[in-house]
Design a protein around this motif. Structure first.
Motif, PDB file in Angstrom:
ATOM      1  N   ALA A  20       0.835  -1.206   0.000  1.00 54.76           N
ATOM      2  CA  ALA A  20       0.000   0.000   0.000  1.00 54.76           C
ATOM      3  C   ALA A  20       0.875   1.264   0.000  1.00 54.76           C
ATOM      4  CB  ALA A  20      -0.918  -0.002   1.222  1.00 54.76           C
ATOM      5  N   ILE A  21       1.952   1.238   0.790  1.00 52.87           N
ATOM      6  CA  ILE A  21       2.871   2.389   0.845  1.00 52.87           C
ATOM      7  C   ILE A  21       3.531   2.596  -0.517  1.00 52.87           C
ATOM      8  CG2 ILE A  21       5.091   3.192   1.792  1.00 52.87           C
ATOM      9  CD1 ILE A  21       4.251   1.954   4.489  1.00 52.87           C
ATOM     10  N   LYS A  22       3.983   1.492  -1.107  1.00 51.38           N
ATOM     11  CA  LYS A  22       4.637   1.592  -2.419  1.00 51.38           C
ATOM     12  C   LYS A  22       3.678   2.151  -3.462  1.00 51.38           C
ATOM     13  CE  LYS A  22       7.439  -1.016  -5.704  1.00 51.38           C
ATOM     14  NZ  LYS A  22       8.101  -2.303  -5.999  1.00 51.38           N
ATOM     15  N   ASP A  23       2.443   1.668  -3.446  1.00 50.80           N
ATOM     16  CA  ASP A  23       1.451   2.130  -4.427  1.00 50.80           C
ATOM     17  C   ASP A  23       1.164   3.623  -4.273  1.00 50.80           C
ATOM     18  OD1 ASP A  23       1.311  -0.404  -5.442  1.00 50.80           O
ATOM     19  OD2 ASP A  23      -0.579  -0.940  -4.454  1.00 50.80           O
ATOM     20  N   CYS A  24       0.969   4.068  -3.023  1.00 51.99           N
ATOM     21  CA  CYS A  24       0.606   5.477  -2.844  1.00 51.99           C
ATOM     22  C   CYS A  24       1.799   6.409  -3.079  1.00 51.99           C
ATOM     23  CB  CYS A  24      -0.063   5.737  -1.496  1.00 51.99           C
ATOM     24  SG  CYS A  24       0.912   5.377  -0.036  1.00 51.99           S
ATOM     25  N   LEU A  25       3.016   5.938  -2.787  1.00 51.86           N
ATOM     26  CA  LEU A  25       4.195   6.762  -3.089  1.00 51.86           C
ATOM     27  C   LEU A  25       4.442   6.829  -4.598  1.00 51.86           C
ATOM     28  CD1 LEU A  25       6.747   5.713  -0.284  1.00 51.86           C
ATOM     29  CD2 LEU A  25       5.595   7.923  -0.520  1.00 51.86           C
ATOM     30  N   THR A  26       4.260   5.699  -5.256  1.00 53.84           N
ATOM     31  CA  THR A  26       4.444   5.665  -6.714  1.00 53.84           C
ATOM     32  C   THR A  26       3.409   6.553  -7.399  1.00 53.84           C
ATOM     33  OG1 THR A  26       5.256   3.393  -6.501  1.00 53.84           O
ATOM     34  CG2 THR A  26       4.676   4.129  -8.711  1.00 53.84           C
ATOM     35  N   LEU A  73       8.235  -6.226   8.255  1.00 50.85           N
ATOM     36  CA  LEU A  73       8.012  -4.925   7.615  1.00 50.85           C
ATOM     37  C   LEU A  73       9.326  -4.381   7.042  1.00 50.85           C
ATOM     38  CD1 LEU A  73       5.901  -2.610   7.172  1.00 50.85           C
ATOM     39  CD2 LEU A  73       6.799  -1.588   9.257  1.00 50.85           C
ATOM     40  N   THR A  74      10.386  -4.469   7.833  1.00 50.95           N
ATOM     41  CA  THR A  74      11.700  -3.982   7.389  1.00 50.95           C
ATOM     42  C   THR A  74      12.170  -4.735   6.149  1.00 50.95           C
ATOM     43  OG1 THR A  74      12.252  -3.549   9.709  1.00 50.95           O
ATOM     44  CG2 THR A  74      14.070  -3.504   8.146  1.00 50.95           C
ATOM     45  N   LYS A  79      13.052  -5.127   0.276  1.00 50.71           N
ATOM     46  CA  LYS A  79      12.837  -6.004  -0.880  1.00 50.71           C
ATOM     47  C   LYS A  79      12.084  -5.289  -2.000  1.00 50.71           C
ATOM     48  CE  LYS A  79      10.115  -9.681  -0.610  1.00 50.71           C
ATOM     49  NZ  LYS A  79       9.577 -10.944  -0.054  1.00 50.71           N
ATOM     50  N   GLU A  80      11.149  -4.424  -1.624  1.00 57.86           N
ATOM     51  CA  GLU A  80      10.296  -3.739  -2.606  1.00 57.86           C
ATOM     52  C   GLU A  80      10.843  -2.366  -3.016  1.00 57.86           C
ATOM     53  OE1 GLU A  80       7.643  -5.049  -4.127  1.00 57.86           O
ATOM     54  OE2 GLU A  80       8.020  -6.920  -3.050  1.00 57.86           O
ATOM     55  N   ASP A  81      12.079  -2.058  -2.626  1.00 52.04           N
ATOM     56  CA  ASP A  81      12.704  -0.772  -2.984  1.00 52.04           C
ATOM     57  C   ASP A  81      11.943   0.444  -2.441  1.00 52.04           C
ATOM     58  OD1 ASP A  81      14.949  -1.693  -4.326  1.00 52.04           O
ATOM     59  OD2 ASP A  81      13.904  -1.878  -6.234  1.00 52.04           O
ATOM     60  N   VAL A  82      11.220   0.237  -1.360  1.00 51.48           N
ATOM     61  CA  VAL A  82      10.448   1.342  -0.780  1.00 51.48           C
ATOM     62  C   VAL A  82      11.375   2.344  -0.069  1.00 51.48           C
ATOM     63  CG1 VAL A  82       8.681   1.905   0.950  1.00 51.48           C
ATOM     64  CG2 VAL A  82       8.325   0.011  -0.633  1.00 51.48           C
ATOM     65  N   LEU A  83      12.526   1.872   0.399  1.00 51.88           N
ATOM     66  CA  LEU A  83      13.477   2.774   1.073  1.00 51.88           C
ATOM     67  C   LEU A  83      13.902   3.900   0.125  1.00 51.88           C
ATOM     68  CD1 LEU A  83      14.429   2.361   4.017  1.00 51.88           C
ATOM     69  CD2 LEU A  83      16.633   1.681   3.113  1.00 51.88           C
ATOM     70  N   ALA A  84      14.117   3.558  -1.133  1.00 52.01           N
ATOM     71  CA  ALA A  84      14.492   4.575  -2.125  1.00 52.01           C
ATOM     72  C   ALA A  84      13.326   5.532  -2.371  1.00 52.01           C
ATOM     73  CB  ALA A  84      14.908   3.915  -3.436  1.00 52.01           C
ATOM     74  N   LEU A  85      12.117   5.005  -2.400  1.00 52.62           N
ATOM     75  CA  LEU A  85      10.935   5.857  -2.593  1.00 52.62           C
ATOM     76  C   LEU A  85      10.772   6.835  -1.433  1.00 52.62           C
ATOM     77  CD1 LEU A  85       8.198   3.392  -3.947  1.00 52.62           C
ATOM     78  CD2 LEU A  85       9.135   5.373  -5.144  1.00 52.62           C
ATOM     79  N   THR A 116      23.110  -9.064   8.605  1.00 59.27           N
ATOM     80  CA  THR A 116      23.523  -7.677   8.813  1.00 59.27           C
ATOM     81  C   THR A 116      22.280  -6.819   8.968  1.00 59.27           C
ATOM     82  OG1 THR A 116      24.878  -5.875   7.950  1.00 59.27           O
ATOM     83  CG2 THR A 116      23.627  -7.126   6.334  1.00 59.27           C
ATOM     84  N   TYR A 117      22.461  -5.515   9.099  1.00 55.02           N
ATOM     85  CA  TYR A 117      21.316  -4.618   9.159  1.00 55.02           C
ATOM     86  C   TYR A 117      20.707  -4.549   7.762  1.00 55.02           C
ATOM     87  CZ  TYR A 117      23.204  -3.068  13.626  1.00 55.02           C
ATOM     88  OH  TYR A 117      23.671  -3.019  14.914  1.00 55.02           O
ATOM     89  N   CYS A 118      19.485  -4.976   7.652  1.00 58.18           N
ATOM     90  CA  CYS A 118      18.844  -5.081   6.347  1.00 58.18           C
ATOM     91  C   CYS A 118      18.825  -3.745   5.606  1.00 58.18           C
ATOM     92  CB  CYS A 118      17.419  -5.601   6.543  1.00 58.18           C
ATOM     93  SG  CYS A 118      16.484  -5.775   5.026  1.00 58.18           S
ATOM     94  N   CYS A 119      18.362  -2.692   6.277  1.00 55.33           N
ATOM     95  CA  CYS A 119      18.274  -1.386   5.621  1.00 55.33           C
ATOM     96  C   CYS A 119      19.655  -0.792   5.365  1.00 55.33           C
ATOM     97  CB  CYS A 119      17.442  -0.421   6.469  1.00 55.33           C
ATOM     98  SG  CYS A 119      15.691  -0.847   6.486  1.00 55.33           S
ATOM     99  N   VAL A 120      20.582  -1.065   6.252  1.00 53.54           N
ATOM    100  CA  VAL A 120      21.955  -0.581   6.049  1.00 53.54           C
ATOM    101  C   VAL A 120      22.541  -1.234   4.807  1.00 53.54           C
ATOM    102  CG1 VAL A 120      24.276  -0.467   7.022  1.00 53.54           C
ATOM    103  CG2 VAL A 120      22.294  -0.123   8.498  1.00 53.54           C
TER     104      VAL A 120
END
Length: 344
Positions: A20-26, A73-74, A79-85, A116-120
């Motif tokens: 849902a976050i990915k869709d609304c940011l996109t 969630l992390t 995995k869905e490249d939401v961090l870049a969004l 390791t730290y996933c987001c890192v």
């Protein structure tokens, strides 16, 4: 009679929430931004989903976060490249959504993946996102949000090292003097963290970029802005006098132009700046391996320097005895040099 339609909707799973976050940011693309109503609806969706993300990651004040959900969630966010969004859409987000994102960011960075730290790890594979955050200091609307996010990233040695070695690092010399006071102060906080959090990386950086860095730093020390002069001088003491940077300090304290900067700052109208300048100036004078050129300058200017030093006293709460002892040693050394015939 059935009242099932009164039941609250089932909470989204981490996978559903990330989708849902990915869709609304996109959806916040050029077309949406051009249509006021569509943009408003998309931003409302972002805000609602970010609030849900914050509850999963932080709890709601009564219930602690479920760590399995936090991990899932992390993982999905990476995995869905939401961090870049998150980063690229920051300029379009509303105030509340930015606030929630900044709050969630530090928690996301602390979550471990398998090894390791996933987001890192994600950021290490997308280092250009860090450059985007740095150059965002040029956008005063998101500068403070980006500063908070950057300082969380800088806590990690690999990310701090990248920023130090990136061409975008040199932009901080501009950002710390931006006309917007809040943004300039925030940029200085980030600049300070970069130069003090990871000694080994800083030492390596200063060794490789000594001339370029100190040429720019001299401009901060001689800035017409009092806050810039004071903060830069204090920061210089912090990283220059650290033991891993002893080789940098030895190089710095044999350079005449840098000693002249300290001599000028000893005459500053601010008592705080005079005291801070003294603590660096004393290292030039006390150096047993002073080059002849520095000895000559100290000898030729001894009367003016001795006058400044005699009138110098520490501020409230300072260690008077230690300060006076150090000052006396510096005065004696300058007096000794002034008596040497070959320096006249």
């Amino acid at each position: 009679m059935s009242f099932s339609f009164f039941k609250p909707s089932r909470p989204k799973t981490p996978q559903e929430l990330v989708k849902a976050i990915k869709d609304c940011l996109t959806a916040l693309d050029a077309k949406t931004v051009a249509e006021v109503q569509a943009l408003k609806k998309a931003l409302e969706e972002v805000e609602k989903n970010f609030a849900t993300m914050r509850v999963i990651l932080c709890g709601d004040g009564e219930v602690e976060p479920n760590m399995d959900q936090v991990s899932q969630l992390t993982l999905e966010i990476c995995k869905e490249d939401v961090l870049a969004l998150f980063i690229h859409k920051l300029p379009i987000l509303g105030w509340e959504a930015r606030k929630d994102l900044v709050h969630c960011w530090s928690i996301l960075l602390k979550q471990k993946g398998d090894s390791t730290y996933c987001c890192v790890q994600y950021l290490e594979n997308h280092l250009e996102l860090l450059d985007f955050l740095v150059v965002s200091y040029d956008n005063k609307e998101i500068a403070l949000n980006c500063g908070n996010i950057l300082r969380e990233c800088i806590k990690l040695p690999t990310l701090a090292k990248y920023i130090l070695e990136s061409p975008s690092f040199m932009l901080f010399f501009k950002y710390v003097e931006l006309p917007n006071f809040d943004v300039a102060c925030d940029a200085f906080l980030t600049f300070k963290d970069l130069l003090t959090k990871h000694e080994a990386a800083v030492s390596e950086f200063l060794t490789a970029h000594y001339d370029e860095f100190f040429e720019q730093y001299e401009k901060l020390l001689t800035s017409s802005n009092y806050v810039t002069r004071r903060q830069s001088l204090k920061l210089l003491s912090e990283f220059l006098l650290e033991s891993p940077n002893s080789h940098i300090m030895k190089r710095y304290i044999v350079e005449v132009r840098f000693m002249k900067v300290m001599m000028t700052l000893l005459k500053d109208s601010s008592k705080n700046i005079q005291i801070s300048a003294f603590h660096i100036f004393k290292v030039f004078v006390a150096n047993p391996n002073k080059p002849r050129e520095i000895k000559v300058i100290l000898a030729k200017n001894h009367e003016r320097l001795l006058g400044l030093l005699h009138s110098l006293s520490p501020g409230k709460g300072a260690d008077d005895d230690q300060f006076e002892e150090e000052k006396e040693l510096i005065i004696k050394e300058i007096e000794r040099l002034s008596r040497l015939p070959n320096l006249a």
